[in-house]
Design a protein around this motif. Structure first.
Motif, PDB file in Angstrom:
ATOM      1  N   UNK A 166     -12.010  17.253  -3.358  1.00 27.92           N
ATOM      2  CA  UNK A 166     -13.305  17.104  -2.684  1.00 27.92           C
ATOM      3  C   UNK A 166     -14.057  15.881  -3.187  1.00 27.92           C
ATOM      4  N   UNK A 167     -13.886  15.559  -4.456  1.00 24.76           N
ATOM      5  CA  UNK A 167     -14.687  14.515  -5.093  1.00 24.76           C
ATOM      6  C   UNK A 167     -13.976  13.168  -5.175  1.00 24.76           C
ATOM      7  N   UNK A 168     -12.678  13.155  -4.937  1.00 27.13           N
ATOM      8  CA  UNK A 168     -11.867  11.942  -5.095  1.00 27.13           C
ATOM      9  C   UNK A 168     -11.969  11.057  -3.855  1.00 27.13           C
ATOM     10  N   UNK A 169     -12.327   9.777  -4.011  1.00 27.74           N
ATOM     11  CA  UNK A 169     -12.421   8.905  -2.839  1.00 27.74           C
ATOM     12  C   UNK A 169     -11.051   8.502  -2.314  1.00 27.74           C
ATOM     13  N   UNK A 170     -10.969   8.339  -1.008  1.00 24.58           N
ATOM     14  CA  UNK A 170      -9.766   7.814  -0.373  1.00 24.58           C
ATOM     15  C   UNK A 170      -9.575   6.361  -0.781  1.00 24.58           C
ATOM     16  N   UNK A 171      -8.343   5.980  -1.072  1.00 21.89           N
ATOM     17  CA  UNK A 171      -8.012   4.605  -1.447  1.00 21.89           C
ATOM     18  C   UNK A 171      -7.007   4.044  -0.450  1.00 21.89           C
ATOM     19  N   UNK A 172      -7.470   3.170   0.433  1.00 22.21           N
ATOM     20  CA  UNK A 172      -6.605   2.625   1.490  1.00 22.21           C
ATOM     21  C   UNK A 172      -5.978   1.283   1.120  1.00 22.21           C
ATOM     22  N   UNK A 173      -6.508   0.622   0.114  1.00 23.04           N
ATOM     23  CA  UNK A 173      -5.917  -0.624  -0.386  1.00 23.04           C
ATOM     24  C   UNK A 173      -5.732  -1.653   0.725  1.00 23.04           C
ATOM     25  N   UNK A 174      -6.732  -1.763   1.590  1.00 25.76           N
ATOM     26  CA  UNK A 174      -6.698  -2.753   2.654  1.00 25.76           C
ATOM     27  C   UNK A 174      -6.000  -2.319   3.917  1.00 25.76           C
ATOM     28  N   UNK A 175      -5.406  -1.159   3.938  1.00 24.82           N
ATOM     29  CA  UNK A 175      -4.715  -0.657   5.126  1.00 24.82           C
ATOM     30  C   UNK A 175      -5.716  -0.399   6.235  1.00 24.82           C
TER      31      UNK A 175
END
Length: 236
Positions: A166-175
């Motif tokens: 719930x607390x962890x941000x999504x990491x798209x790395x530029x995708x």
């Protein structure tokens, strides 16, 4: 098909039956810590979710339509950069639709998230923490339009939800999802992800098409046939 919080692959059962009857092959794995999966709470993360999804996609030769419900929207978004070649398209069903760096809890704290009956009724215990919800609150927040029989089955099947995803941000790395069509099933009577929050996420992240159902947070149980028809149309 990727389930949301407190759930497992079981939540897709009635819908999977209808899609199978239409000729589709349906996979509905348990995410780490969900359903019958016994991953330790300390190891349940968005990356663990993404890994499980990509492992399931790798089993088939043909790219899949990746469907996420509720918190499953966070999970499929996190998975997409990691196995984009296995994804034909994505469908968010009454789901969180994050942008890079957004967390589920951060989305619920936006002004449009006011009235979220899930966050309002969470009971958090343990270290590492897990959340549960009372049965009565679950019925009102999530299964309001379901039959009594289905709601009772779903509530009895729920399992505690690890809090960290719930607390962890999504990491798209530029995708940027280029080449992966994304659709959204908007639920107008949703009390878990209020309609104003669904609209705000769509305004910022976008999906096309957006299909509306006049139902609660779990159309796979409350509007099973209609959702099966929608997903059948959206399949490439």
């Amino acid at each position: 098909m990727v389930h949301g919080a407190f759930a497992g692959g079981w939540v897709w059962g009635p819908l999977a039956d209808e899609l199978s009857a239409k000729g589709h092959t349906v996979e509905a794995p348990d995410l780490p810590g969900g359903g019958q999966d016994r991953t330790p709470v300390s190891e349940v993360t968005l990356d663990a979710y993404a890994k499980r999804i990509c492992e399931a996609l790798a089993v088939r030769d043909e790219p899949a339509v990746l469907v996420g419900h509720s918190m499953g929207g966070m999970a499929i978004t996190q998975a997409a950069p990691r196995c984009a070649d296995r994804i034909a398209s994505m469908v968010y069903v009454a789901a969180f639709l994050p942008q890079d760096g957004q967390s589920l809890i951060g989305l619920t704290e936006l002004p449009e998230g006011e009235g979220d009956q899930v966050q309002a009724n969470l009971v958090v215990t343990g270290d590492p923490p897990v959340a549960t919800m009372p049965a009565e609150a679950s019925r009102a927040a999530t299964y309001e339009h379901c039959s009594d029989e289905l709601a009772a089955w779903a509530i009895a099947s729920r399992t505690p939800q690890p809090i960290f995803p719930f607390t962890e941000p999504v990491a798209l790395e530029g995708f940027d999802f280029a080449g992966i069509p994304r659709a959204y099933v908007f639920c107008a009577k949703d009390r878990a992800i209020p309609p104003p929050l669904q609209r705000r996420m769509l305004e910022t992240a976008g999906c096309e098409p957006v299909v509306e159902l006049d139902t609660d947070h779990v159309p796979q149980l409350s509007r099973t046939t209609e959702l099966a028809e929608i997903l059948d149309r959206l399949a490439p």
